[in-house]
Motif scaffolding. Structure first.
Motif, PDB file in Angstrom:
ATOM      1  N   TYR A 186       6.987   9.092 -19.052  1.00  0.00           N
ATOM      2  CA  TYR A 186       7.345  10.502 -18.984  1.00  0.00           C
ATOM      3  C   TYR A 186       8.150  10.754 -17.711  1.00  0.00           C
ATOM      4  CZ  TYR A 186       3.185  10.095 -21.899  1.00  0.00           C
ATOM      5  OH  TYR A 186       2.255   9.675 -22.813  1.00  0.00           O
ATOM      6  N   ASP A 187       8.437  12.029 -17.455  1.00  0.00           N
ATOM      7  CA  ASP A 187       9.177  12.391 -16.250  1.00  0.00           C
ATOM      8  C   ASP A 187       8.343  12.110 -14.997  1.00  0.00           C
ATOM      9  OD1 ASP A 187      11.265  13.207 -17.814  1.00  0.00           O
ATOM     10  OD2 ASP A 187      10.610  15.302 -17.903  1.00  0.00           O
ATOM     11  N   THR A 188       8.987  12.269 -13.860  1.00  0.00           N
ATOM     12  CA  THR A 188       8.323  12.000 -12.581  1.00  0.00           C
ATOM     13  C   THR A 188       7.598  13.240 -12.085  1.00  0.00           C
ATOM     14  OG1 THR A 188      10.048  10.413 -12.011  1.00  0.00           O
ATOM     15  CG2 THR A 188       8.648  11.222 -10.218  1.00  0.00           C
ATOM     16  N   PRO A 189       6.313  13.157 -11.812  1.00  0.00           N
ATOM     17  CA  PRO A 189       5.586  14.323 -11.286  1.00  0.00           C
ATOM     18  C   PRO A 189       5.858  14.503  -9.791  1.00  0.00           C
ATOM     19  CG  PRO A 189       4.094  12.469 -11.478  1.00  0.00           C
ATOM     20  CD  PRO A 189       5.420  11.998 -12.015  1.00  0.00           C
ATOM     21  N   THR A 190       5.464  15.641  -9.280  1.00  0.00           N
ATOM     22  CA  THR A 190       5.563  15.910  -7.843  1.00  0.00           C
ATOM     23  C   THR A 190       4.154  16.016  -7.280  1.00  0.00           C
ATOM     24  OG1 THR A 190       5.698  18.296  -8.255  1.00  0.00           O
ATOM     25  CG2 THR A 190       7.784  17.075  -8.051  1.00  0.00           C
ATOM     26  N   SER A 224      -1.692  15.986 -20.567  1.00  0.00           N
ATOM     27  CA  SER A 224      -3.109  16.344 -20.724  1.00  0.00           C
ATOM     28  C   SER A 224      -3.995  15.802 -19.618  1.00  0.00           C
ATOM     29  CB  SER A 224      -3.639  15.838 -22.071  1.00  0.00           C
ATOM     30  OG  SER A 224      -3.537  14.420 -22.131  1.00  0.00           O
ATOM     31  N   LYS A 225      -3.506  14.863 -18.844  1.00  0.00           N
ATOM     32  CA  LYS A 225      -4.340  14.246 -17.817  1.00  0.00           C
ATOM     33  C   LYS A 225      -3.465  13.795 -16.654  1.00  0.00           C
ATOM     34  CE  LYS A 225      -7.838  11.753 -19.146  1.00  0.00           C
ATOM     35  NZ  LYS A 225      -8.696  10.635 -19.631  1.00  0.00           N
ATOM     36  N   PHE A 226      -4.047  13.875 -15.446  1.00  0.00           N
ATOM     37  CA  PHE A 226      -3.350  13.439 -14.243  1.00  0.00           C
ATOM     38  C   PHE A 226      -4.218  12.419 -13.515  1.00  0.00           C
ATOM     39  CE2 PHE A 226      -1.470  17.487 -15.229  1.00  0.00           C
ATOM     40  CZ  PHE A 226      -0.141  17.365 -14.862  1.00  0.00           C
ATOM     41  N   PHE A 227      -3.554  11.448 -12.879  1.00  0.00           N
ATOM     42  CA  PHE A 227      -4.239  10.420 -12.101  1.00  0.00           C
ATOM     43  C   PHE A 227      -3.729  10.440 -10.671  1.00  0.00           C
ATOM     44  CE2 PHE A 227      -4.522   8.999 -16.454  1.00  0.00           C
ATOM     45  CZ  PHE A 227      -5.796   8.472 -16.550  1.00  0.00           C
ATOM     46  N   LEU A 228      -4.657  10.317  -9.740  1.00  0.00           N
ATOM     47  CA  LEU A 228      -4.313  10.220  -8.318  1.00  0.00           C
ATOM     48  C   LEU A 228      -4.808   8.892  -7.798  1.00  0.00           C
ATOM     49  CD1 LEU A 228      -3.211  11.649  -5.734  1.00  0.00           C
ATOM     50  CD2 LEU A 228      -5.591  12.372  -5.302  1.00  0.00           C
ATOM     51  N   LEU A 229      -3.915   8.115  -7.182  1.00  0.00           N
ATOM     52  CA  LEU A 229      -4.271   6.800  -6.661  1.00  0.00           C
ATOM     53  C   LEU A 229      -3.890   6.705  -5.197  1.00  0.00           C
ATOM     54  CD1 LEU A 229      -3.501   6.344  -9.840  1.00  0.00           C
ATOM     55  CD2 LEU A 229      -3.624   3.945  -9.220  1.00  0.00           C
ATOM     56  N   LYS A 230      -4.659   5.942  -4.491  1.00  0.00           N
ATOM     57  CA  LYS A 230      -4.379   5.657  -3.091  1.00  0.00           C
ATOM     58  C   LYS A 230      -3.947   4.214  -2.971  1.00  0.00           C
ATOM     59  CE  LYS A 230      -6.512   5.794   1.501  1.00  0.00           C
ATOM     60  NZ  LYS A 230      -7.781   6.000   2.244  1.00  0.00           N
ATOM     61  N   PRO A 273       5.663   7.099 -11.367  1.00  0.00           N
ATOM     62  CA  PRO A 273       4.851   7.528 -10.209  1.00  0.00           C
ATOM     63  C   PRO A 273       5.590   8.582  -9.396  1.00  0.00           C
ATOM     64  CG  PRO A 273       5.854   5.403  -9.773  1.00  0.00           C
ATOM     65  CD  PRO A 273       6.173   5.721 -11.198  1.00  0.00           C
ATOM     66  N   SER A 274       4.831   9.466  -8.801  1.00  0.00           N
ATOM     67  CA  SER A 274       5.419  10.452  -7.903  1.00  0.00           C
ATOM     68  C   SER A 274       5.935   9.768  -6.639  1.00  0.00           C
ATOM     69  CB  SER A 274       4.376  11.500  -7.542  1.00  0.00           C
ATOM     70  OG  SER A 274       3.363  10.909  -6.732  1.00  0.00           O
ATOM     71  N   GLU A 275       6.673  10.499  -5.864  1.00  0.00           N
ATOM     72  CA  GLU A 275       7.058   9.988  -4.551  1.00  0.00           C
ATOM     73  C   GLU A 275       5.800   9.841  -3.691  1.00  0.00           C
ATOM     74  OE1 GLU A 275      10.015   8.983  -3.385  1.00  0.00           O
ATOM     75  OE2 GLU A 275      10.772   9.262  -5.423  1.00  0.00           O
ATOM     76  N   PRO A 276       5.752   8.834  -2.850  1.00  0.00           N
ATOM     77  CA  PRO A 276       4.549   8.652  -2.028  1.00  0.00           C
ATOM     78  C   PRO A 276       4.356   9.799  -1.050  1.00  0.00           C
ATOM     79  CG  PRO A 276       6.301   7.197  -1.292  1.00  0.00           C
ATOM     80  CD  PRO A 276       6.773   7.807  -2.573  1.00  0.00           C
ATOM     81  N   THR A 326     -11.278  10.131   8.768  1.00  0.00           N
ATOM     82  CA  THR A 326     -10.216   9.140   8.956  1.00  0.00           C
ATOM     83  C   THR A 326     -10.154   8.149   7.806  1.00  0.00           C
ATOM     84  OG1 THR A 326     -11.790   7.891  10.313  1.00  0.00           O
ATOM     85  CG2 THR A 326     -10.207   9.300  11.466  1.00  0.00           C
ATOM     86  N   ALA A 327     -11.236   8.075   6.995  1.00  0.00           N
ATOM     87  CA  ALA A 327     -11.218   7.169   5.837  1.00  0.00           C
ATOM     88  C   ALA A 327     -10.250   7.646   4.767  1.00  0.00           C
ATOM     89  CB  ALA A 327     -12.618   7.043   5.247  1.00  0.00           C
ATOM     90  N   HIS A 328      -9.855   8.914   4.802  1.00  0.00           N
ATOM     91  CA  HIS A 328      -8.929   9.452   3.816  1.00  0.00           C
ATOM     92  C   HIS A 328      -7.470   9.215   4.187  1.00  0.00           C
ATOM     93  CE1 HIS A 328     -12.637  11.740   2.915  1.00  0.00           C
ATOM     94  NE2 HIS A 328     -12.181  11.757   1.677  1.00  0.00           N
ATOM     95  N   ARG A 329      -7.208   8.696   5.368  1.00  0.00           N
ATOM     96  CA  ARG A 329      -5.819   8.446   5.750  1.00  0.00           C
ATOM     97  C   ARG A 329      -5.192   7.416   4.834  1.00  0.00           C
ATOM     98  NH1 ARG A 329      -6.126   7.224  12.136  1.00  0.00           N
ATOM     99  NH2 ARG A 329      -7.457   5.586  11.272  1.00  0.00           N
ATOM    100  N   GLY A 330      -3.921   7.594   4.509  1.00  0.00           N
ATOM    101  CA  GLY A 330      -3.238   6.624   3.666  1.00  0.00           C
ATOM    102  C   GLY A 330      -2.135   7.273   2.858  1.00  0.00           C
ATOM    103  N   THR A 331      -1.577   6.497   1.945  1.00  0.00           N
ATOM    104  CA  THR A 331      -0.471   6.940   1.107  1.00  0.00           C
ATOM    105  C   THR A 331      -0.953   7.109  -0.326  1.00  0.00           C
ATOM    106  OG1 THR A 331       1.118   5.788   2.512  1.00  0.00           O
ATOM    107  CG2 THR A 331       1.857   6.385   0.311  1.00  0.00           C
ATOM    108  N   TYR A 332      -0.611   8.244  -0.916  1.00  0.00           N
ATOM    109  CA  TYR A 332      -1.080   8.597  -2.253  1.00  0.00           C
ATOM    110  C   TYR A 332       0.102   8.759  -3.208  1.00  0.00           C
ATOM    111  CZ  TYR A 332      -5.622   9.651  -0.093  1.00  0.00           C
ATOM    112  OH  TYR A 332      -6.815   9.566   0.589  1.00  0.00           O
ATOM    113  N   ARG A 333      -0.162   8.523  -4.487  1.00  0.00           N
ATOM    114  CA  ARG A 333       0.779   8.780  -5.574  1.00  0.00           C
ATOM    115  C   ARG A 333      -0.012   9.377  -6.738  1.00  0.00           C
ATOM    116  NH1 ARG A 333       5.697   5.534  -5.302  1.00  0.00           N
ATOM    117  NH2 ARG A 333       5.598   4.031  -3.570  1.00  0.00           N
ATOM    118  N   CYS A 334       0.692  10.064  -7.619  1.00  0.00           N
ATOM    119  CA  CYS A 334       0.027  10.593  -8.803  1.00  0.00           C
ATOM    120  C   CYS A 334       0.860  10.309 -10.039  1.00  0.00           C
ATOM    121  CB  CYS A 334      -0.259  12.090  -8.663  1.00  0.00           C
ATOM    122  SG  CYS A 334       1.172  13.167  -8.852  1.00  0.00           S
TER     123      CYS A 334
END
Length: 307
Positions: free
Chosen positions: A121-125, A151-157, A202-205, A182-190
């Motif tokens: 599909y298209d690229t999410p933001t 219908s569904k979204f995924f978030l990954l680190k 994938p979205s932009e990081p 500080t454990a939440h620091r990092g780069t995410y995509r959805c």
């Protein structure tokens, strides 16, 4: 004596077969994908199935149905085979598992491997509230938006693909993190998706930086921002762990077999010693009876002469 040795030999073979049967029954194969579980549409992926060196056939199952089978090119030397998917599509995305055969026995099915095709599909933001740079303890919420209805979204680190979060939504989904550390620091995509195995591009990081709470950083695990290649780190670590478990099981089974053989050898030696002792005892008893009989015979022959 030959019957005893034959019985011991049969016992040893039965023990060897029993150990081999237990090993094959309880040793599940390991399954993993290279380059990783998320494959862009049209790209190839290799599915590896690892069993034991005694395996003579491997079977790959897709969504519970037989998909492919492989015969190892060098049985006894290789303990894994590769199944190739030349072009990833929505039809080849799904849940895979494998098993192997050794002799007439089949192993259990491996743990499931979920393969995802991306770029459907298209690229999410992806955005974050209140901002990408926050202080430890603040409430943070990620927003993943895809204009194309889904219908569904995924978030990954990155570096933690095993901790995928998902939310339902038509155009946008919220991923509240609560008070961050500080454990939440990092780069995410959805990603956006219509099902668990067909995802969007994938979205932009988006990099989340958590500052403050410096005194507790040694107590909270941190995840350094990593490159896109870090998506593979979890799976490489998992694969190595599974291989180590298989090696440990093989070593344990071999030790059990050696202990069994040593026990059989001790039983055989003890049996031979008992037989030798009984044989000597019979010989001595026979000699003693013969001596007594000879002594009595001489007495009977000497008495008339003395009269």
């Amino acid at each position: 004596m030959p019957s005893v040795l034959t019985a011991l030999l049969c016992l040893g073979l039965c023990l060897n077969q029993r150990i081999s049967t237990l090993k094959q029954s309880f040793s599940k194969p390991v399954i993993w994908a290279i380059p990783n579980f998320m494959i862009p549409k049209g790209k190839p992926v290799d599915i590896w199935c690892q069993g034991t060196h005694e395996a003579v056939e491997y079977r790959l199952y897709f969504e519970g149905s037989l998909s492919d089978l492989k015969i190892p090119k060098a049985p006894g030397l290789m303990n894994k085979v590769k199944f190739l998917i030349p072009s990833m599509t929505s039809r080849t995305a799904g849940q895979y598992s494998c098993l192997y055969r050794s002799g007439e026995l089949w192993s259990k099915l491996s743990d499931p491997l979920d393969l995802v095709v991306t770029g459907m599909y298209d690229t999410p933001t992806l955005s974050v509230h209140p901002r990408p740079e926050v202080i430890s303890g603040e409430n943070v919420t990620f927003y993943c938006r895809l204009e194309t209805a889904t219908s569904k979204f995924f978030l990954l680190k990155e570096g933690r693909p095993s901790r995928t979060q998902h939310r339902h939504g038509n155009i946008q989904a919220e991923f509240p993190m609560g008070p961050v550390t500080t454990a939440h620091r990092g780069t995410y995509r959805c990603f956006g998706s219509y099902n668990n195995h067909a995802w969007s591009f994938p979205s932009e990081p988006l990099k989340l930086l958590v500052t403050g709470d410096i005194g507790n950083t040694s107590l909270v695990p941190t995840d350094p921002t990593s490159s896109p290649d870090s998506w593979d780190s979890y799976f490489l670590t998992t694969e190595a762990g599974f291989q180590k478990d298989l090696a440990l099981w093989d070593h344990t089974a071999q030790n059990l077999f050696r202990i069994g053989l040593a026990f059989l050898v001790l039983v055989a030696i003890a049996w031979l010693l008992i037989i030798d002792w009984l044989s000597r005892k019979r010989t001595q008893e026979g000699a003693s009876r013969a001596s007594q009989w000879e002594f009595r015979r001489r007495l009977r022959t000497q008495r008339p002469i003395e009269q």
